[in-house]
Design a protein around this motif. Structure first.
Motif, PDB file in Angstrom:
ATOM      1  N   ASP A   1       1.136  -1.242  -0.362  1.00  0.00           N
ATOM      2  CA  ASP A   1       0.184  -0.114   0.209  1.00  0.00           C
ATOM      3  C   ASP A   1       0.924   1.599  -0.328  1.00  0.00           C
ATOM      4  O   ASP A   1       0.798   2.254   0.349  1.00  0.00           O
ATOM      5  N   LEU A   2       1.934   0.938  -0.634  1.00  0.00           N
ATOM      6  CA  LEU A   2       2.744   2.404  -1.113  1.00  0.00           C
ATOM      7  C   LEU A   2       1.889   3.494  -1.727  1.00  0.00           C
ATOM      8  O   LEU A   2       0.576   3.387  -2.315  1.00  0.00           O
ATOM      9  N   PRO A   3       2.549   4.892  -0.873  1.00  0.00           N
ATOM     10  CA  PRO A   3       1.585   6.322  -1.581  1.00  0.00           C
ATOM     11  C   PRO A   3       1.995   6.189  -2.574  1.00  0.00           C
ATOM     12  O   PRO A   3       0.259   7.299  -3.601  1.00  0.00           O
ATOM     13  N   ILE A   4       2.341   5.760  -3.190  1.00  0.00           N
ATOM     14  CA  ILE A   4       2.628   6.160  -4.713  1.00  0.00           C
ATOM     15  C   ILE A   4       3.005   5.458  -5.544  1.00  0.00           C
ATOM     16  O   ILE A   4       3.631   4.194  -5.096  1.00  0.00           O
ATOM     17  N   ASN A   5       3.178   5.305  -7.070  1.00  0.00           N
ATOM     18  CA  ASN A   5       3.766   3.856  -8.035  1.00  0.00           C
ATOM     19  C   ASN A   5       4.961   4.627  -8.166  1.00  0.00           C
ATOM     20  O   ASN A   5       5.332   5.808  -8.803  1.00  0.00           O
TER      21      ASN A   5
END
Length: 465
Positions: free
Chosen positions: A363-367
């Protein structure tokens, strides 16, 4: 016998290609000791294989060795196998063998063969194009010289360009893969094993941790009879003609010299000479050039030791050589060497944290498009700023800003305020997501900030789940 771990995906892909039955020309390369030959042996162990390991010697001696490899496959009971009259005859023999049967033909240390017989790549190109491409041969070319394999085998100028059917660049294991060797160890122990060995399977096996890491180091590294004690010198002698200057360059970097002018000053050789030697060490995977992420190579480019084992050895062995020689190292190890491990692990821990975000964090906030360090000048406060982790986005302008602290103390709110200030100096994002990694946990205040969504906190235990 050394254990084999963590190359399941490469094995799966190689076996899938083998089962297809078509001609294959597989290129396998990576720095020395990384486990290329172990991977090939594991793949070949239940398959008909002609295994030829090239020698750093003459073309004639390599032809004799190739002849023995072919004849031991055809007639394993032959005591004195005949030598083929030339390489074409040897390759023709392999052509005949592979017309009907599925055979694996391995040329290990291919750069040695190409050095001894410069025409060999063109010869292989011809036989692939005219004889092997419709055969059942499974050809593997393997090498440790990164620059040679990338330029002279995979590169457009190579006669073999376009003939490969797949290539595998074998990298050192990451911190979590390294822990597979010692699943019974605590995260802190496995982190140190990774810091010492750099995820090189051969070094993990030779460190041979049984009861504890201290005893393993004192027996296998901080002892003149230990295998790892001789390893850097042996590797440099094997690869390089003038190991003394390379040795001085590696030592300078291990002791903190990172800019070219600093290295030149410590080594005492001209800038051009040092640059050439650094390029060779980079090709071998011992040294790496690093530039602040999001910036192009230039004046900010620095040199670091890519090889964690070399960094460990050059930091701790030369400084304690008298204690090792006189047999007093056990006392010095406890009072001097071991007390510096936390400081030594700082750079290693940054690499571990980067790999955690790249491979294991959910669940990283960015790709993520890339991850690395960033450093620059805080013009307002007139000081240099270094950010341990900057995660760059594949799209948009949101960044991850991270801090890594391998200390024997809990990390508090002051660290969050510090990296917020660093993010403003970085100044390339419209929004920042803050991550703080800590070996020893966090204060109640920082835990409350995390609960409020201001920061994501990751401890060592979490990284190994």
């Amino acid at each position: 016998m050394e254990s084999f771990y963590c190359r399941e995906e490469e094995l799966r892909k190689l076996n899938a290609r083998y089962e297809d039955g078509d001609f294959e020309c597989i290129i396998i390369y990576g720095r020395r000791r990384v486990g290329k030959t172990a991977l090939i042996n594991e793949f070949c162990k239940d398959k008909p294989t002609i295994f030829f390991s090239a020698l750093n010697t003459t073309g004639q001696e390599n032809l004799e060795s190739l002849s023995r490899a072919i004849m031991s496959f055809e007639r394993p009971d032959t005591f004195l196998p005949p030598v083929f009259r030339d390489y074409n005859a040897a390759l023709d023999e392999i052509t005949g063998l592979s017309k009907e049967a599925r055979i694996v033909f391995v040329i290990d240390e291919y750069p040695y063969l190409a050095k001894a017989k410069p025409a060999i790549s063109a010869m292989l190109q011809h036989v692939i194009d005219h004889k092997w491409k419709n055969s059942k041969l499974f050809l593997i070319l393997c090498g440790s010289s990164m620059s040679f394999m990338e330029n002279q085998v995979l590169g457009q100028e190579s006669p073999l360009y376009g003939r490969r059917t797949a290539q595998f660049k074998i990298e050192p294991l990451n911190y979590k893969e390294t822990a597979v060797f010692h699943p019974e160890r605590q995260p802190e122990e496995n982190a140190l094993i990774y810091g010492i060995t750099g995820g090189i399977p051969h070094y993990i096996n030779k460190l041979n941790v049984k009861t504890n890491i201290d005893d393993a180091l004192l027996t296998n590294l901080f002892d003149r009879s230990g295998y790892l004690y001789e390893e850097p010198a042996n590797l440099l002698k094997q690869e390089l003609r003038e190991p003394a200057i390379y040795n001085a360059i590696i030592k300078a970097i291990a002791e903190g010299a990172s800019h070219l002018n600093e290295i030149v000053t410590r080594v005492g050789e001209p800038s051009g000479t040092c640059t050439n030697y650094l390029k060779t060490l980079t090709d071998l995977g011992i040294v790496k050039k690093e530039t602040p992420i999001t910036e192009k190579p230039g004046k900010k480019t620095i040199y670091l030791l890519a090889d964690h084992f070399f960094r460990f050895w050059y930091r701790f062995v030369p400084a304690n050589i008298s204690a090792i020689d006189s047999g007093r190292i056990r006392r010095t190890y406890q009072s001097v060497v071991k007390t510096q491990f936390s400081d030594f692990m700082g750079i290693t821990y940054e690499k571990m944290c980067q790999d955690y975000l790249l491979y294991y964090a959910e669940d990283l906030p960015i790709n993520l498009n890339g991850i690395g360090q960033w450093w620059g000048t805080d013009a307002k406060n007139k000081k240099q700023v270094q950010i341990d982790i900057v995660g760059a986005p594949a799209d948009g302008k949101d960044y991850i800003i991270g801090s890594c602290k391998y200390k024997n103390e809990k990390i508090g709110m002051d660290e969050l305020e510090l990296i917020r200030g660093y993010a403003s100096v970085f100044g390339k994002g419209s929004r920042y997501y803050y991550y703080i990694f800590s070996r020893s946990g966090f204060t109640d205040g920082l835990l409350r900030a995390a609960a409020n969504g201001e920061v994501t906190l990751v401890d060592l235990e979490e990284m190994y789940k």
